[in-house]
Design a protein around this motif. Sequence first.
Motif, PDB file in Angstrom:
ATOM      1  N   ALA A  43     137.566 -32.936  49.450  1.00  0.00           N
ATOM      2  CA  ALA A  43     137.457 -34.293  48.912  1.00  0.00           C
ATOM      3  C   ALA A  43     136.001 -34.658  48.663  1.00  0.00           C
ATOM      4  O   ALA A  43     135.655 -35.235  47.625  1.00  0.00           O
ATOM      5  CB  ALA A  43     138.106 -35.288  49.867  1.00  0.00           C
ATOM      6  N   ARG A  44     135.125 -34.333  49.599  1.00  0.00           N
ATOM      7  CA  ARG A  44     133.708 -34.696  49.465  1.00  0.00           C
ATOM      8  C   ARG A  44     133.075 -34.063  48.239  1.00  0.00           C
ATOM      9  O   ARG A  44     132.240 -34.676  47.579  1.00  0.00           O
ATOM     10  CB  ARG A  44     132.934 -34.264  50.716  1.00  0.00           C
ATOM     11  CG  ARG A  44     133.176 -35.131  51.931  1.00  0.00           C
ATOM     12  CD  ARG A  44     132.062 -34.937  52.952  1.00  0.00           C
ATOM     13  NE  ARG A  44     131.948 -33.553  53.374  1.00  0.00           N
ATOM     14  CZ  ARG A  44     132.603 -33.041  54.407  1.00  0.00           C
ATOM     15  NH1 ARG A  44     133.458 -33.785  55.086  1.00  0.00           N
ATOM     16  NH2 ARG A  44     132.445 -31.778  54.760  1.00  0.00           N
ATOM     17  N   THR A  45     133.459 -32.847  47.945  1.00  0.00           N
ATOM     18  CA  THR A  45     132.827 -32.145  46.833  1.00  0.00           C
ATOM     19  C   THR A  45     133.489 -32.430  45.493  1.00  0.00           C
ATOM     20  O   THR A  45     132.885 -32.194  44.441  1.00  0.00           O
ATOM     21  CB  THR A  45     132.849 -30.625  47.084  1.00  0.00           C
ATOM     22  OG1 THR A  45     134.212 -30.198  47.256  1.00  0.00           O
ATOM     23  CG2 THR A  45     132.043 -30.273  48.320  1.00  0.00           C
ATOM     24  N   THR A  90     134.304 -38.882  43.818  1.00  0.00           N
ATOM     25  CA  THR A  90     133.428 -40.017  44.096  1.00  0.00           C
ATOM     26  C   THR A  90     134.254 -41.292  44.062  1.00  0.00           C
ATOM     27  O   THR A  90     135.084 -41.477  43.168  1.00  0.00           O
ATOM     28  CB  THR A  90     132.294 -40.121  43.055  1.00  0.00           C
ATOM     29  OG1 THR A  90     131.469 -38.956  43.143  1.00  0.00           O
ATOM     30  CG2 THR A  90     131.443 -41.359  43.287  1.00  0.00           C
ATOM     31  N   ASP A 132     139.792 -39.894  54.273  1.00  0.00           N
ATOM     32  CA  ASP A 132     138.952 -38.969  53.512  1.00  0.00           C
ATOM     33  C   ASP A 132     138.090 -39.710  52.491  1.00  0.00           C
ATOM     34  O   ASP A 132     137.026 -39.217  52.097  1.00  0.00           O
ATOM     35  CB  ASP A 132     139.816 -37.932  52.792  1.00  0.00           C
ATOM     36  CG  ASP A 132     140.505 -36.989  53.761  1.00  0.00           C
ATOM     37  OD1 ASP A 132     139.933 -36.713  54.820  1.00  0.00           O
ATOM     38  OD2 ASP A 132     141.625 -36.541  53.461  1.00  0.00           O
ATOM     39  N   CYS A 136     133.533 -39.369  51.108  1.00  0.00           N
ATOM     40  CA  CYS A 136     133.075 -39.068  49.750  1.00  0.00           C
ATOM     41  C   CYS A 136     131.856 -39.899  49.383  1.00  0.00           C
ATOM     42  O   CYS A 136     131.547 -40.907  50.024  1.00  0.00           O
ATOM     43  CB  CYS A 136     134.204 -39.363  48.746  1.00  0.00           C
ATOM     44  SG  CYS A 136     135.701 -38.408  49.016  1.00  0.00           S
ATOM     45  N   ASN A 137     131.166 -39.492  48.329  1.00  0.00           N
ATOM     46  CA  ASN A 137     130.121 -40.341  47.770  1.00  0.00           C
ATOM     47  C   ASN A 137     130.752 -41.627  47.248  1.00  0.00           C
ATOM     48  O   ASN A 137     131.903 -41.626  46.799  1.00  0.00           O
ATOM     49  CB  ASN A 137     129.395 -39.629  46.623  1.00  0.00           C
ATOM     50  CG  ASN A 137     128.566 -38.458  47.095  1.00  0.00           C
ATOM     51  OD1 ASN A 137     128.427 -38.207  48.292  1.00  0.00           O
ATOM     52  ND2 ASN A 137     128.006 -37.713  46.157  1.00  0.00           N
ATOM     53  N   THR A 150     124.385 -40.198  48.442  1.00  0.00           N
ATOM     54  CA  THR A 150     125.777 -40.408  48.840  1.00  0.00           C
ATOM     55  C   THR A 150     126.251 -41.844  48.610  1.00  0.00           C
ATOM     56  O   THR A 150     127.443 -42.084  48.456  1.00  0.00           O
ATOM     57  CB  THR A 150     125.979 -40.056  50.319  1.00  0.00           C
ATOM     58  OG1 THR A 150     125.109 -40.863  51.118  1.00  0.00           O
ATOM     59  CG2 THR A 150     125.688 -38.575  50.570  1.00  0.00           C
ATOM     60  N   THR A 178     130.672 -35.667  40.554  1.00  0.00           N
ATOM     61  CA  THR A 178     131.899 -34.949  40.911  1.00  0.00           C
ATOM     62  C   THR A 178     132.880 -34.937  39.736  1.00  0.00           C
ATOM     63  O   THR A 178     132.825 -35.801  38.864  1.00  0.00           O
ATOM     64  CB  THR A 178     132.569 -35.610  42.122  1.00  0.00           C
ATOM     65  OG1 THR A 178     132.789 -37.011  41.825  1.00  0.00           O
ATOM     66  CG2 THR A 178     131.689 -35.489  43.355  1.00  0.00           C
TER      67      THR A 178
END
Length: 358
Positions: A4-6, A9, A39, A43-44, A128, A153
């Motif tokens: 999710a993070r990668t 956004t 999640d 994320c950003n 971020t 993203t």
Amino acid sequence: MAEARTLLTVIITTSVTPTAPSTELISTALQSFRSFCPDLLTCNVIVVFDGYDEIQSTPRLKKGRVTPEQAKSYGIYKTNVKKLILEHYGKHESGAAFAQSEGEAEFGGLRAGPNSVQFTTSVTLDKTVSFIEPSKRIGFGLAVRTALRMTDTPYVWVHQHDWVLSADIPLGALLDVMQASSSEPERPVKYVCLPSPRNLSYDTCGEVVEFPTLKTLTASLKAEFSPKLYPDAKIALTPLFHWFDKPHIASKAHYLERVFPSRLAMLRGDFIEDKIGHVCRTQMKDGQWSKWATWLYYPGEGQTHCVTHLHGRVWVGKEAEDKKIAELRSKGLTQAPKQGPKPEPVYDTAIFQQDSEE
């Protein structure tokens, strides 16, 4: 969750509200993230603080007109929201450093002179957390586009400040389905809207079954998807024949290509679902659904709603809202009277036939 993070956004849009400088409205949304989709807090995040145009004695928030008291409160509100966002996204250090820059949000229109609004951005050094502050009102559509252009993203979660989650959202599994669909040109998944109470039983509602093309598409495409990275998950989706502003996940590239093909696509103050939603629906009736690739998340065979609207322009806080609901119930009124459908606006659909952004 690293995936999710990668991949995603979070874009949050906010503006002047009657409850400012209190952050209760947006705080309620963030708390729903923590309860139903934590999640999202990994994320950003980009927050767009829409501006206003005039200060006058009578407010008209939708037109960008605020009272002197609201203008003062909004400045305090922005400071409070920035602190809140930094806390929720793990930036607890005091005096966090930001890199600042300026830009222009251009828009369509026939008036003489430059059609653009200046904005400033503040981005944490690790990129971020970002804040965008237009000098005037730009509206939801241009707020989303401005944030999209800052996104690194491939996917975005778009969230207005007065919507809250009300059911668990399997974010990683949804993203896995969207990624896998790139190899299925007949069944692309480029946009997934979260269902509100008005979307229950969508696949059998009049907006679908009364149109043979849409009914046939639903019968052939509605399915439970099996994400490869989440073998125990089943993601139920049904084709959606609109582009709604309510919380949704979408491909960044698809968003820019379809919703913002040129500066003429969006006027200052436009909402995407009003401007684009009817255009894409018309094209879907002509058999062009895959061009837009819009889906509705459909847990519980369409009987589970995942988001609730708090109506930010009139929301006065949870305590006051609970009191209002209790009074209505005491009078035997549990919900507001239903309104008839709004007439569909007519727009220049040629704008959205283009395949590249000017």
